[in-house]
Design an enzyme around this catalytic site. Structure first.
Site, short mmCIF file in Angstrom:
data_model
loop_
_atom_site.label_atom_id
_atom_site.label_comp_id
_atom_site.label_asym_id
_atom_site.label_seq_id
_atom_site.Cartn_x
_atom_site.Cartn_y
_atom_site.Cartn_z
N ASP A 194 -9.19 -5.74 2.23
CA ASP A 194 -7.91 -6.31 1.77
C ASP A 194 -7.81 -7.79 2.13
O ASP A 194 -6.87 -8.46 1.73
CB ASP A 194 -6.72 -5.58 2.41
N ASP A 253 -4.56 -3.07 5.02
CA ASP A 253 -5.06 -2.63 6.33
C ASP A 253 -6.57 -2.72 6.42
O ASP A 253 -7.12 -2.91 7.48
CB ASP A 253 -4.58 -1.20 6.63
N ASP A 279 0.85 -1.19 0.00
CA ASP A 279 0.00 0.00 0.00
C ASP A 279 0.89 1.23 0.00
O ASP A 279 2.05 1.14 0.35
CB ASP A 279 -0.82 0.06 1.30
#
Length: 1158
Positions: free
Chosen positions: A783, A779, A458
């Site tokens: 996901d 997070d 990310d």
């Protein structure tokens, strides 16, 4: 229902009698509250009005005051806990130490040993009748010794003792692992506090102490610890995505939707709620219970509930049979292969151990057959004896002796130190990784990480700090690349800027002092506004006095920010009766409305379209290319007199005067570029997957070093990515994906589905010679699928949701990318530690097996006795695994490419070392065996009778053998052919103490071991010779290192033979069962980590739970999202005790905002 809706005065006497038995004097039962919390919106309000008339009625029933809260009466609080439950979700009971011991005992090699030991023990207590023995062939009874018959049992006992050692070590390891997780969880639980009103005072109490009926104060940034009903709220917006998967914030109000759920985040506003469900009865608690975190009693409750919910069950039937059945089947298949492809090391070790075991079995069988044949032929053929019945016990004793020699060979051949070495190495790494901010939830993830070839990360919070800050600004005709010095700005400009920012942003957005000394200030509320407020503080001004001077109530009119306006404006009254409007927003939109701009003296200057174009070209575009988000701050004055029509916004927010344009950045974490450089050097490709726009993403990727100028790489947006990988029918095609992923470095504006597609595509790809091993960070709840699909899933400890953590293998407790690099280092270290251990272990095995085999065949007795073998084998295995498995990692590990899934476990260099040292040791031992008595001038120990006392001759052989192993252990510290084997040896105190400790014990065994160890004491000269020969190992090691490996082509096959894990994905399916079986046998110690297969069935229960929940759309939406999460969560092979109870999620993650702010 009717009488319940009556006024509360009548209510008590009528209802109390009915409710008393299960509501303990309170006006609501647990079930009633639980079903109330399943409703949403209008339905919920209707139910509250029907049942309680209003929220205050509910408070009266719960005997609490909306303003004063509960009294601090301990008895009352205790009673509430008994009736409505405590606010914590009980973890599964841990396995007892005995259960873990029982699991460790299932190891096959240990079972063989136990059997042999028991047979040996039983026979040792059986004394054959002595007098007939003379007639029974050539039983050399010459050295018959009184002590010998008593010492017979020692062998069996020693074997059993060794087995107990291994079992206890394994069980203790598992037990301490479990304890570590529980400790972590309880630490998290104690840390999180929440503000409630008790006795009219605001107090902070630990979340676990909340009870039903408590009045809780909620505000922005809180993670709700329990379910409740809103009593009063100001502009409250909740992020319910952790439960529903809906990213839009839900507006909560007493009139429209007062239901607040545990595990959801308060994103805006503040309020008070009365707590109506805690712990396992809250909405999150219900999900966790279904996931199997709740205790067994919950399951019983669910069973009862199921009986009552006959109707619901009926509705569920078709779903279950149609798609549910297939889904469960599929899931079961998937689940029965716990993470099979995952652990590369496990597969290789299993294969290796099975091969060695087979070889050992063959060797031991041949040994036994040769011994038996030799004995039979000599006794019955050459000597022509007949088999007499009274001689049977004597012959049996011979055969048992042969069997024990055979088992000894097998014991030495089977590397049972291997599972132990793996366990110790992994457990040690896991412990140390905690210090490096990696909380490992699946042991094998640690080692898989060493093989990682790709990391999909990310952007926000992992590569960047997730702290928006103003880094560039355009003020008074000057473009500042850093924060300007306030003395360079006119006071008028500065005042206008401070007022425009302080007033025209949500008053709930604040910058608070850091929690820890030397930490960064905490940002609360909207991150962009925090950046602007931070800019004010950087200009050495304060926004708080301005807000105190003009409190929120005095704001005349507010046009809040929304995605259509892309700006926010606030109007205040001026002292002269006029009005001033402050506006801020996306620069390209606000600048279009500006007709003036403040110049360097703080005076107005006309701002024409031509000026605007120039500004976009010279200021805004360069900022965007640096990855900044640009915000324009402007104002407009309205003169006193006629009041404008405030509702006609288009006429109000025009003719603005631009004060400043600022560029806001989420800065890259300072340590990230270096970490990414290390990854690239280590042969790992880093890809950024982000929801941000492509320009910002590209700029940040360049800053991190993910993309370098002049490289051939792709940066795609989610839309374009999908267009390229799908065919006309919209299906994803692997060939199309294979064209893209090798060059793809940045995927911007991507959805969680895109992330999952990318990860799956890379893993399933067959274009390289190696299958890619992919790590992913995530997070959000959404996901989950990508984290599960990846070989190693990293969840964020601070920003991560519980579902993400539950789906992950490793939790980054500091959300930092550089911790991932540490995980790679540890993973590679585990691999190397196992290789070091193998190199040492196999040398011992090869030598011991050959010595026992040839010795037995030539002298009908093994030069190394069973107990000696066990000492060499078990103790030195266990110790060596401790010594070699705890080598700390070095940066050098990151200088090589990943080994890959197919690299043989035993490289050619290692094979060279193993065979080279084996040759040296065998020459020495056979020399001693056949001419040792001449050299040392002692009696020969060969051809000794059945029960003769130990000889010096064989003691010297045993001692020399152990000395050579000790020195070879130092050689084994290096597996890549390094010369300096002592490099960093003092950095590992465990290693030093073990080598010295083993040496000490060896002296004791030789000098005082006597009969049990078949040793006879040696003199100083003999000891020095043994040491000298042992030291020769180090010299010989240097000789071997000199031989270039490249010349030894013949070793190549040997290296691949035992180690190569050649399971292709097609074969995987067939090999699955066999390997799975072998693996289970080998790694019993870690079976703990493969729990959780029993969770699939719970998916359907979850559906039925949500079937009952409120407004149909909400329910459907919520069900589908929960199901999709559970689809991936239920069959996680994970210790269930890591599920942080929902209330603790964010605190556990160290969420800075979870501490309530007084």
């Amino acid at each position: 229902m009717g009488d319940m809706a009556n006024s509360s005065v009548e209510f008590y006497p009528k209802n109390q009698r009915r409710e008393l038995n299960h509501a303990g004097g309170f006006g609501c039962t647990l079930a009633e509250l639980r079903s109330l919390m399943e409703l949403r919106g209008a339905e919920a309000i209707q139910k509250v009005q029907e049942t309680y008339s209003d929220v205050n009625g509910l408070c009266r029933r719960l005997k609490t005051s909306p303003t004063e809260g509960l009294s601090d009466n301990t008895a009352d609080l205790e009673k509430r806990r008994q009736i409505y439950g405590q606010n914590f979700i009980p973890p599964k009971k841990p396995k007892t130490f005995l259960q873990l011991v029982w699991e460790a005992l299932q190891d096959v090699t240990l079972i063989i040993l136990e059997m042999a030991a028991i047979i040996s023990l039983g026979l040792s207590f059986y004394a054959p009748p002595g007098e007939e023995s003379e007639n029974c062939g050539n039983v050399q009874a010459g050295g018959e010794d009184e002590g010998e018959s008593e010492a017979g049992w020692i062998e069996g006992a020693a074997i059993l003792l060794s087995v107990i050692c291994v079992v206890l070590v394994t069980a203790f390891n598992d037990w301490s692992k479990e304890k570590q997780f529980r400790g972590l969880q309880s630490r998290i639980e104690q840390e999180q506090k929440f503000t409630v009103i008790r006795n009219g005072q605001q107090v902070q109490i630990p979340v676990a102490e909340l009870v039903v009926g408590d009045i809780a104060q909620i505000k922005y940034g809180d993670l709700l610890p329990a379910d409740g009903v809103l009593i009063q709220g100001n502009d409250l917006k909740i992020d319910e995505s952790s439960l529903t998967g809906e990213s839009d914030h839900v507006r909560k109000s007493v009139e429209k939707d007062p239901m607040l759920l545990s595990g959801t985040h308060v994103m805006e506003g503040s309020g008070r709620m009365v707590i109506s469900a805690v712990g396992v009865n809250s909405q999150t608690g219900i999900i966790f219970t279904l996931l199997g975190a709740g205790g067994e009693e919950e399951e019983k409750k669910d069973k009862k509930a199921k009986k009552q919910d006959g109707a619901v069950a009926m509705e569920m039937q078709p779903l279950k049979s149609a798609e549910g059945g297939e889904m469960e089947e599929r899931e079961k298949k998937k689940a029965s292969v716990p993470k099979k492809e995952k652990s590369v090391l496990q597969g290789k070790l299993t294969k290796l151990a099975v091969q060695i075991g087979k070889a050992g079995l063959v060797m031991s069988a041949i040994t036994v057959i040769i011994l038996v044949l030799y004995f039979v032929i000599e006794t019955f053929v050459i000597d022509g004896k007949t088999w007499l019945t009274e001689c049977t016990p004597v012959y049996v004793q011979y055969f048992v002796k042969f069997f024990i020699i055979g088992v000894t060979v097998l014991v030495v051949a089977v590397p049972e130190g291997l599972p132990l070495a793996v366990t110790i190495s992994l457990a040690y790494s896991v412990k140390k990784m905690m210090k490096d901010n990696n909380l490992v939830r699946h042991l094998d993830a640690c080692e898989t990480m060493g093989n990682a070839t790709a990391i999909c990360s990310d952007k926000t919070g992992t590569l960047t700090t997730n702290r928006m800050t103003v880094v560039q600004s355009h003020l008074g005709d000057t473009h500042y690349k850093e924060i300007p010095d306030p003395s360079n700005l006119t006071s008028k400009t500065l005042d206008l800027l401070v007022h425009a920012i302080a007033i025209n942003s949500a008053y709930t957005t604040k910058i608070l002092p850091p929690e820890k000394e030397g930490g960064l200030p905490r940002q609360v509320g909207n991150k962009t506004e925090c950046a602007l407020l931070g800019f004010v503080l950087d200009l050495r001004r304060d926004y708080q006095p301005v807000r105190e001077q003009i409190p929120e109530e005095k704001l005349y009119k507010v046009y809040t920010f929304n995605s259509v306006r892309k700006s926010m404006s606030t109007v205040i009254c001026m002292p002269d009766g006029g009005y001033r409007l402050f506006s801020k927003g996306a620069s390209e939109i606000v600048l279009k409305k500006c007709t003036n701009i403040l110049n360097s003296n703080g005076e107005l200057r006309a701002f024409r379209p031509r000026d605007r174009d120039e500004m976009i070209k010279k200021v805004i575009e360069p900022m965007a290319c640096d990855g900044l988000r640009t915000i324009c701050v402007a104002y407009r004055d309205f003169s006193a007199g006629k009041e404008p029509d405030w509702d006609n916004e288009n006429d109000i927010v025009i003719d603005l005067t631009c004060i400043a344009v600022v560029g806001i950045e989420d800065p890259v974490r300072p340590e990230v570029p270096e970490a990414i450089r290390k990854c690239q050097r280590a042969g790992i490709t880093v890809r950024m997957v982000t929801g941000d726009n492509i320009n910002t993403a590209r700029a940040i990727a360049a800053k991190c070093g993910i993309i370098q100028p002049g490289e051939d790489f792709l940066c795609l947006e989610g839309k374009e990515f999908n267009r390229r990988i799908r065919n006309e029918k919209g299906e994803i095609e692997q060939e199309r994906l294979d064209k893209i992923w090798p060059k793809l470095r940045v995927l911007a504006r991507s959805s969680p589905t895109d992330k999952h597609t990318l990860v799956k595509g890379i893993i399933d790809s067959t274009i390289g010679e190696q299958r890619q091993v992919v790590a992913v960070t995530g997070d959000g709840t959404n996901d989950g699928p990508a984290l599960k699909k990846a070989d190693v899933g990293f969840a964020m400890g601070i920003a991560g949701t519980d579902v993400a953590k539950e789906a992950s293998d490793i939790i980054l407790t500091d959300d930092n990318f550089s911790s991932i690099v540490k995980a790679v280092m540890w993973g590679r270290n585990v691999y190397d530690s196992i290789s070091k251990f193998l190199q040492f272990q196999l040398t011992v095995n090869v030598v011991a097996v050959i010595v026992a085999f040839t010795g037995a065949c030539i002298t009908q007795d093994s030069p190394l006795k069973a107990v000696q073998m066990l000492w060499v084998n078990l103790i030195m295995d266990t110790f060596a695994s401790l010594a070699l498995a705890t080598e700390p990692p070095t940066e050098a590990l990151l200088l090589r490419k990943p080994y890959g899934r197919n690299k043989p476990l035993i490289s050619r260099t290692m094979m060279k070392n193993i065979l080279g040292h084996a040759v040296y040791q065998l020459i020495i031992i056979f020399t001693l065996l056949f001419v040792g008595e001449v050299f040392f001038d002692i009696d020969s120990g060969r051809n000794a009778p059945l029960h003769s006392p130990p000889s010096e001759h064989y003691t010297i052989i045993f001692n020399t053998f152990v000395m050579m192993q000790l020195f070879n252990e130092i050689n084994a510290r290096k597996i890549h052919g390094e010369r300096n084997v002592f490099d960093g040896i003092f950095g590992n105190p465990i290693f030093c103490s073990i080598v010295l400790g083993t040496f000490g014990i060896q002296i004791v065994i030789v000098q005082f071991g006597g009969k049990p160890f078949s040793c006879s004491p040696l003199n100083a000269q003999q000891w020095l010779w043994c040491l000298f020969v042992g030291f020769g190992e180090l010299v010989w090691g240097q000789v071997i290192a000199t031989i270039p490996t490249s010349h030894l082509k013949c070793l190549k096959e040997a290296g691949h033979g035992p180690g190569k894990d050649e399971i292709t994905d097609e074969e995987l399916a067939e090999d699955e069962e066999e390997i799975d079986h072998a693996e289970r046998e080998l790694r019993r110690g870690q079976i703990l980590w493969f729990r959780g297969l029993n969770r699939i069935q719970t998916q359907m229960e979850v559906v039925s739970t949500f079937k009952r929940s409120g407004s149909f759309q909400g329910a459907v939406r919520r069900r589908s999202s929960v199901l999709s999460q559970l689809h991936d969560v239920t069959n996680i092979s994970t210790p269930t005790h890591v599920i942080l109870s929902a209330a603790n999620a964010s605190a556990g993650a160290g969420n800075p905002r979870s501490e309530s702010i007084p």
